[in-house]
Structures are given as structure tokens and as C-alpha cells.
Motif scaffolding. Structure first.
Motif, PDB file in Angstrom:
ATOM      1  N   MET A  97       0.846  -1.193   0.000  1.00  0.00           N
ATOM      2  CA  MET A  97       0.000   0.000   0.000  1.00  0.00           C
ATOM      3  C   MET A  97       0.882   1.244   0.000  1.00  0.00           C
ATOM      4  O   MET A  97       1.791   1.377   0.800  1.00  0.00           O
ATOM      5  CB  MET A  97      -0.890   0.018   1.237  1.00  0.00           C
ATOM      6  N   ARG A  98       0.617   2.132  -0.926  1.00  0.00           N
ATOM      7  CA  ARG A  98       1.392   3.358  -0.991  1.00  0.00           C
ATOM      8  C   ARG A  98       0.929   4.336   0.081  1.00  0.00           C
ATOM      9  O   ARG A  98      -0.175   4.244   0.602  1.00  0.00           O
ATOM     10  CB  ARG A  98       1.244   3.980  -2.378  1.00  0.00           C
ATOM     11  N   ASP A  99       1.798   5.321   0.360  1.00  0.00           N
ATOM     12  CA  ASP A  99       1.459   6.312   1.373  1.00  0.00           C
ATOM     13  C   ASP A  99       0.129   6.981   1.089  1.00  0.00           C
ATOM     14  O   ASP A  99      -0.625   7.309   2.007  1.00  0.00           O
ATOM     15  CB  ASP A  99       2.556   7.374   1.448  1.00  0.00           C
ATOM     16  N   SER A 100      -0.178   7.208  -0.190  1.00  0.00           N
ATOM     17  CA  SER A 100      -1.417   7.907  -0.529  1.00  0.00           C
ATOM     18  C   SER A 100      -2.646   7.129  -0.063  1.00  0.00           C
ATOM     19  O   SER A 100      -3.616   7.724   0.434  1.00  0.00           O
ATOM     20  CB  SER A 100      -1.496   8.151  -2.035  1.00  0.00           C
ATOM     21  N   GLN A 101      -2.623   5.794  -0.179  1.00  0.00           N
ATOM     22  CA  GLN A 101      -3.759   4.991   0.257  1.00  0.00           C
ATOM     23  C   GLN A 101      -3.813   4.894   1.780  1.00  0.00           C
ATOM     24  O   GLN A 101      -4.884   4.954   2.389  1.00  0.00           O
ATOM     25  CB  GLN A 101      -3.692   3.587  -0.345  1.00  0.00           C
ATOM     26  N   ILE A 102      -2.643   4.736   2.417  1.00  0.00           N
ATOM     27  CA  ILE A 102      -2.601   4.719   3.879  1.00  0.00           C
ATOM     28  C   ILE A 102      -3.162   6.028   4.425  1.00  0.00           C
ATOM     29  O   ILE A 102      -3.987   6.043   5.346  1.00  0.00           O
ATOM     30  CB  ILE A 102      -1.159   4.512   4.382  1.00  0.00           C
ATOM     31  N   LYS A 103      -2.710   7.123   3.842  1.00  0.00           N
ATOM     32  CA  LYS A 103      -3.168   8.441   4.296  1.00  0.00           C
ATOM     33  C   LYS A 103      -4.680   8.559   4.141  1.00  0.00           C
ATOM     34  O   LYS A 103      -5.376   9.057   5.039  1.00  0.00           O
ATOM     35  CB  LYS A 103      -2.456   9.531   3.509  1.00  0.00           C
ATOM     36  N   LYS A 104      -5.194   8.101   3.022  1.00  0.00           N
ATOM     37  CA  LYS A 104      -6.635   8.181   2.777  1.00  0.00           C
ATOM     38  C   LYS A 104      -7.405   7.426   3.858  1.00  0.00           C
ATOM     39  O   LYS A 104      -8.393   7.928   4.399  1.00  0.00           O
ATOM     40  CB  LYS A 104      -6.945   7.623   1.390  1.00  0.00           C
ATOM     41  N   ASP A 105      -6.937   6.219   4.183  1.00  0.00           N
ATOM     42  CA  ASP A 105      -7.622   5.417   5.195  1.00  0.00           C
ATOM     43  C   ASP A 105      -7.458   6.009   6.593  1.00  0.00           C
ATOM     44  O   ASP A 105      -8.391   5.985   7.404  1.00  0.00           O
ATOM     45  CB  ASP A 105      -7.105   3.980   5.164  1.00  0.00           C
ATOM     46  N   ALA A 108      -9.972   8.876  11.198  1.00  0.00           N
ATOM     47  CA  ALA A 108     -10.100  10.019  12.102  1.00  0.00           C
ATOM     48  C   ALA A 108     -11.484  10.652  11.976  1.00  0.00           C
ATOM     49  O   ALA A 108     -12.107  11.018  12.985  1.00  0.00           O
ATOM     50  CB  ALA A 108      -9.009  11.040  11.802  1.00  0.00           C
ATOM     51  N   GLU A 109     -11.969  10.788  10.751  1.00  0.00           N
ATOM     52  CA  GLU A 109     -13.292  11.366  10.531  1.00  0.00           C
ATOM     53  C   GLU A 109     -14.384  10.507  11.170  1.00  0.00           C
ATOM     54  O   GLU A 109     -15.316  11.024  11.792  1.00  0.00           O
ATOM     55  CB  GLU A 109     -13.544  11.530   9.035  1.00  0.00           C
ATOM     56  N   ARG A 110     -14.243   9.181  11.015  1.00  0.00           N
ATOM     57  CA  ARG A 110     -15.268   8.294  11.556  1.00  0.00           C
ATOM     58  C   ARG A 110     -15.251   8.305  13.084  1.00  0.00           C
ATOM     59  O   ARG A 110     -16.301   8.283  13.736  1.00  0.00           O
ATOM     60  CB  ARG A 110     -15.045   6.863  11.037  1.00  0.00           C
ATOM     61  N   LEU A 111     -14.050   8.351  13.672  1.00  0.00           N
ATOM     62  CA  LEU A 111     -13.947   8.414  15.127  1.00  0.00           C
ATOM     63  C   LEU A 111     -14.591   9.686  15.674  1.00  0.00           C
ATOM     64  O   LEU A 111     -15.194   9.683  16.750  1.00  0.00           O
ATOM     65  CB  LEU A 111     -12.477   8.340  15.554  1.00  0.00           C
ATOM     66  N   THR A 112     -14.455  10.776  14.932  1.00  0.00           N
ATOM     67  CA  THR A 112     -15.081  12.024  15.347  1.00  0.00           C
ATOM     68  C   THR A 112     -16.603  11.899  15.310  1.00  0.00           C
ATOM     69  O   THR A 112     -17.300  12.304  16.252  1.00  0.00           O
ATOM     70  CB  THR A 112     -14.617  13.179  14.438  1.00  0.00           C
ATOM     71  N   VAL A 113     -17.115  11.311  14.232  1.00  0.00           N
ATOM     72  CA  VAL A 113     -18.558  11.119  14.104  1.00  0.00           C
ATOM     73  C   VAL A 113     -19.097  10.241  15.233  1.00  0.00           C
ATOM     74  O   VAL A 113     -20.173  10.488  15.789  1.00  0.00           O
ATOM     75  CB  VAL A 113     -18.905  10.495  12.733  1.00  0.00           C
ATOM     76  N   LEU A 114     -18.327   9.229  15.605  1.00  0.00           N
ATOM     77  CA  LEU A 114     -18.761   8.288  16.647  1.00  0.00           C
ATOM     78  C   LEU A 114     -18.670   8.866  18.058  1.00  0.00           C
ATOM     79  O   LEU A 114     -19.111   8.242  19.019  1.00  0.00           O
ATOM     80  CB  LEU A 114     -17.941   6.999  16.559  1.00  0.00           C
ATOM     81  N   GLY A 127       0.024  -2.065  20.237  1.00  0.00           N
ATOM     82  CA  GLY A 127       0.663  -1.411  21.380  1.00  0.00           C
ATOM     83  C   GLY A 127       0.493   0.092  21.394  1.00  0.00           C
ATOM     84  O   GLY A 127       1.196   0.783  22.147  1.00  0.00           O
ATOM     85  N   PHE A 128      -0.423   0.632  20.580  1.00  0.00           N
ATOM     86  CA  PHE A 128      -0.610   2.076  20.493  1.00  0.00           C
ATOM     87  C   PHE A 128      -1.958   2.497  21.062  1.00  0.00           C
ATOM     88  O   PHE A 128      -2.909   1.721  21.100  1.00  0.00           O
ATOM     89  CB  PHE A 128      -0.548   2.551  19.039  1.00  0.00           C
ATOM     90  N   VAL A 129      -2.032   3.751  21.488  1.00  0.00           N
ATOM     91  CA  VAL A 129      -3.303   4.432  21.710  1.00  0.00           C
ATOM     92  C   VAL A 129      -3.393   5.558  20.680  1.00  0.00           C
ATOM     93  O   VAL A 129      -2.377   6.002  20.135  1.00  0.00           O
ATOM     94  CB  VAL A 129      -3.416   5.000  23.143  1.00  0.00           C
ATOM     95  N   LEU A 130      -4.604   6.013  20.404  1.00  0.00           N
ATOM     96  CA  LEU A 130      -4.812   7.127  19.483  1.00  0.00           C
ATOM     97  C   LEU A 130      -5.605   8.193  20.222  1.00  0.00           C
ATOM     98  O   LEU A 130      -6.746   7.955  20.621  1.00  0.00           O
ATOM     99  CB  LEU A 130      -5.583   6.659  18.241  1.00  0.00           C
ATOM    100  N   HIS A 131      -4.968   9.354  20.414  1.00  0.00           N
ATOM    101  CA  HIS A 131      -5.598  10.421  21.193  1.00  0.00           C
ATOM    102  C   HIS A 131      -5.775  11.674  20.349  1.00  0.00           C
ATOM    103  O   HIS A 131      -4.880  12.045  19.576  1.00  0.00           O
ATOM    104  CB  HIS A 131      -4.743  10.786  22.406  1.00  0.00           C
ATOM    105  N   PRO A 132      -6.903  12.368  20.513  1.00  0.00           N
ATOM    106  CA  PRO A 132      -7.019  13.720  19.962  1.00  0.00           C
ATOM    107  C   PRO A 132      -6.337  14.704  20.909  1.00  0.00           C
ATOM    108  O   PRO A 132      -6.586  14.689  22.116  1.00  0.00           O
ATOM    109  CB  PRO A 132      -8.538  13.949  19.915  1.00  0.00           C
ATOM    110  N   VAL A 133      -5.449  15.528  20.374  1.00  0.00           N
ATOM    111  CA  VAL A 133      -4.687  16.477  21.194  1.00  0.00           C
ATOM    112  C   VAL A 133      -4.790  17.857  20.553  1.00  0.00           C
ATOM    113  O   VAL A 133      -4.188  18.115  19.509  1.00  0.00           O
ATOM    114  CB  VAL A 133      -3.201  16.062  21.302  1.00  0.00           C
ATOM    115  N   LEU A 134      -5.591  18.734  21.147  1.00  0.00           N
ATOM    116  CA  LEU A 134      -5.777  20.089  20.636  1.00  0.00           C
ATOM    117  C   LEU A 134      -6.128  20.086  19.150  1.00  0.00           C
ATOM    118  O   LEU A 134      -5.596  20.868  18.363  1.00  0.00           O
ATOM    119  CB  LEU A 134      -4.526  20.935  20.889  1.00  0.00           C
TER     120      LEU A 134
END
Length: 363
Positions: free
Chosen positions: A1-9, A14-20, A97-104
């Protein structure tokens, strides 16, 4: 997968997490008191759909795909082969082993807190973040960048950012964080050792959150925190290179912890000499002083976390800490913010502590 597809996903995730409602949930907590226990308690009050998201992205737990939002589950499946997620035979998923946090308003992947953490975001990271003074169009250098939160914030504010991190895994994660925030096109992320990674480039704004805990050189401790005997092992190197890497009107912002005794810093004499030698105008604002004599809470906590990291007996670690601090005539940790500019060699310390601070990094 190229960076462009990773970035898209990543962007879609992030958008879906915001909606949820995930970002809204996390931002209800005081950012300088991140407590997994409080997250778990509050998680009981949310909807099952949001609860599964919290379990996966905030608490680091395995979650069945069947309980995840369908659109989010599809995105996670596509990203799994590239290291952010792990699937098991029971159709469950967890982060690697990661968390994903919104920061400012930014999204940040970093390592789930543990004694051997190497992909770090903590209270000091957030504290320096809120001290930043970015300027649109300025050239910024973020040293000891880790997963890149300082660099991300500066880039979003319009600075042209070069991020330098010695840990290649952290540099890779910083690239992921740049993509999820749609900032990868305006950030130059480099794996290297401080100024060696930028040759003779000069910058208008230098940021640094270096390893900053004073700790005996000979005792193992998490790499991201071990600041050497005086806590300033890396900070001295950063200061000594500023005159060759700041522009005429540029400035540096550094966060740190040094040693002191009765409110007076042990590092001031050396820093004053350094300012004069390199023609830097340095201002240090001390915001907290707390005891590190044997038996004090922070002393005990530091010894315990080192034990969890390396397995050495706590008493052996405590003995080494006591010797280290005693030989430097230190009885306190001094928490400070530093700003430096090219100038005439002026050095100033402003001790703002002594106000009964309950927060380590703020008055």
C-alpha cells in the motif's frame, strides 16, 4: 500500500472516530491528568458502539470486529497489514501497542504507557505544546521529536517543520501521525541525532522536549526519560548548538527538569557561563520545586519505575540515586521552561514556584 492509500484510510478513520464521538469523549478529561482508571469508569456510561471504540483506541484492549462500527471495521482491516493493528483467529482486533488520542485538534498515535516506553507522549509533551509560539512561514526545528506532537502543532500553525528523532521507530510513527493529520506534505521527518541530522541549516524556531529526568548515569531507565545525572545531558548539547542553528531573530523553547536545593537551581552557574560563551540570551522560568530526598514521593516513584524497567532491586537503585543527588548538593527537582535567543549572553532565572502548586508543569 502506498502512502497515498494509507493516508486516505487514516484520514477516513479520524473522521469516523469524530462522528462516533470518540474525540468528544476523550476531550472531556483534563489533559494534564490522564488516568486510565478514570477513562474506564467513564466508559461505563457511554453507548455500546462508542464503548468498543474506547476499548480499542484508548484502553488498548482486544475488540471483536462484530461489535465495531461497520465503516470503522473496514478501515481497520485495510490498515492491519501495515503495523498499526493486530488481528487474531477469533476475529478480534487490537492496536499494535498504540493508543490514538485527539490532542488540541490533532490526532496522535503513541505507545500505551508502560515502564519501557519508547514512543512517548506525556504531561510534559502537552505542557510544551501549550507554550509554543509558532509563526506562519517560519522555519521550525523540533528536536527529540518522538511521535511528533510538537512538530504537528507547529506545522498546522503554518511553520515549515523539520522533525528530528533518534529512534527510527518513533520517526516512522511520526510519519503516520503526519499523514492522519494531513500534514505530511509540509513536514520533513528525519531519523538522526540532534543537529547532525540538519547539517548547517538555520531555523527561526527550535523546539525540544528532551529526556529530562535527573537520574544516575549508571542505572538503566527508559530512554525517553533518562536525562543523565543532572537531567540536562541532552539539553546542554541542544543549547551549545543553538548559535549555529538559530536565525538572527530566531528563538528556542525547551522544557526541562534540573536539580536544586532550597529553591535555588544547581544548573544556573553552568547555564550562565554557556549563555556568555555562545552569546545566547536565556530566560528560565521555574514553575515547580519538589523534594527528591530519600523517602519523598517523587524519589520513591522514580526508583520504582526504574525497577520496573530494568529489574534491579529498588534499594540498590535508591542508593545510587541518593549518592547521585548528594554529590550535586541537590535536594529538589526544579521544573522549568527555557527560552533562548541569539544576543549578548544575558542569563535570567525567574522562580515562580512556591505557590502551593498542585500541577507539576503549571502554577
Amino acid at each position: 500500500m502506498r502512502d497515498s492509500q494509507i493516508k486516505k484510510d487514516l484520514r477516513k478513520m479520524a473522521e469516523r472516530l469524530t462522528v462516533l464521538g470518540y474525540a468528544e469523549f476523550y476531550n472531556c478529561f483534563f489533559p494534564l491528568d490522564n488516568s486510565p482508571l478514570r477513562w474506564k469508569l467513564a466508559r461505563k456510561a457511554v453507548t455500546p458502539e462508542l464503548g468498543s471504540v474506547i476499548d480499542l483506541f484508548l484502553l488498548g484492549e482486544a475488540v471483536p470486529f462484530s461489535v465495531l462500527d461497520g465503516e470503522l471495521a473496514d478501515i481497520v482491516r485495510r490498515l492491519e497489514p501495515y503495523g498499526l493493528f493486530m488481528l487474531d483467529q477469533e476475529e478480534c482486533v487490537r492496536t499494535s501497542g498504540f493508543v490514538l488520542h485527539p490532542v488540541l485538534g490533532l490526532w496522535l498515535f503513541y505507545e500505551i504507557p508502560n515502564p519501557k516506553i519508547s514512543l512517548y507522549f506525556g504531561m510534559d509533551s502537552f505542557a510544551l505544546l501549550t507554550h509554543q509560539s509558532p509563526k506562519r512561514g517560519a522555519k521550525c526545528l523540533d528536536l527529540c521529536s518522538g511521535p511528533g506532537v510538537q512538530a504537528l502543532y507547529a506545522a498546522r500553525a503554518g511553520e515549515m517543520v523539520t522533525s528530528v528523532e533518534i529512534n527510527p521507530v518513533a520517526a516512522d510513527l511520526a510519519h503516520v501521525n503526519a499523514m492522519i493529520n494531513d500534514l505530511d506534505d509540509v513536514m520533513d521527518i528525519r531519523n538522526g541525532n540532534l543537529y547532525a541530522a540538519v547539517d548547517k541549516m538555520r531555523f527561526d524556531h527550535v523546539l525540544a522536549n528532551p529526556p529530562l529526568l535527573p537520574f544516575p548515569e549508571e542505572i538503566p531507565y527508559a530512554f525517553v526519560g533518562h536525562g543523565g545525572n543532572d537531567g540536562l545531558k541532552v539539553t546542554w548539547r541542544i543549547l551549545e548548538g543553538l548559535n549555529e542553528h538559530l536565525t538572527k531573530d530566531g528563538f528556542a523553547q525547551i522544557i526541562g527538569v534540573g536539580l536544586g536545593h532550597k529553591g535555588s537551581s544547581c544548573f544556573a552557574p553552568r547555564m550562565e557561563k554557556l549563555a556568555a560563551e555562545y552569546k545566547l540570551d536565556i530566560l528560565v522560568n521555574i514553575v515547580n520545586c519538589f523534594s527528591i530526598v530519600r523517602g519523598a514521593d517523587y524519589f520513591n516513584g522514580l526508583a520504582q519505575t526504574s525497577h520496573e524497567y530494568c529489574g534491579m532491586p529498588v534499594e540498590q537503585i535508591a542508593d545510587a540515586m541518593e549518592r547521585c543527588f548528594t554529590v550535586q548538593n541537590a535536594s529538589e527537582f526544579i521544573v522549568f521552561y527555557l527560552q533562548a535567543r541569539l544576543g549578548t549572553g544575558k542569563f535570567m532565572v525567574q522562580n515562580l514556584s512556591g505557590m502551593g502548586n498542585t500541577s507539576l508543569w503549571y502554577l
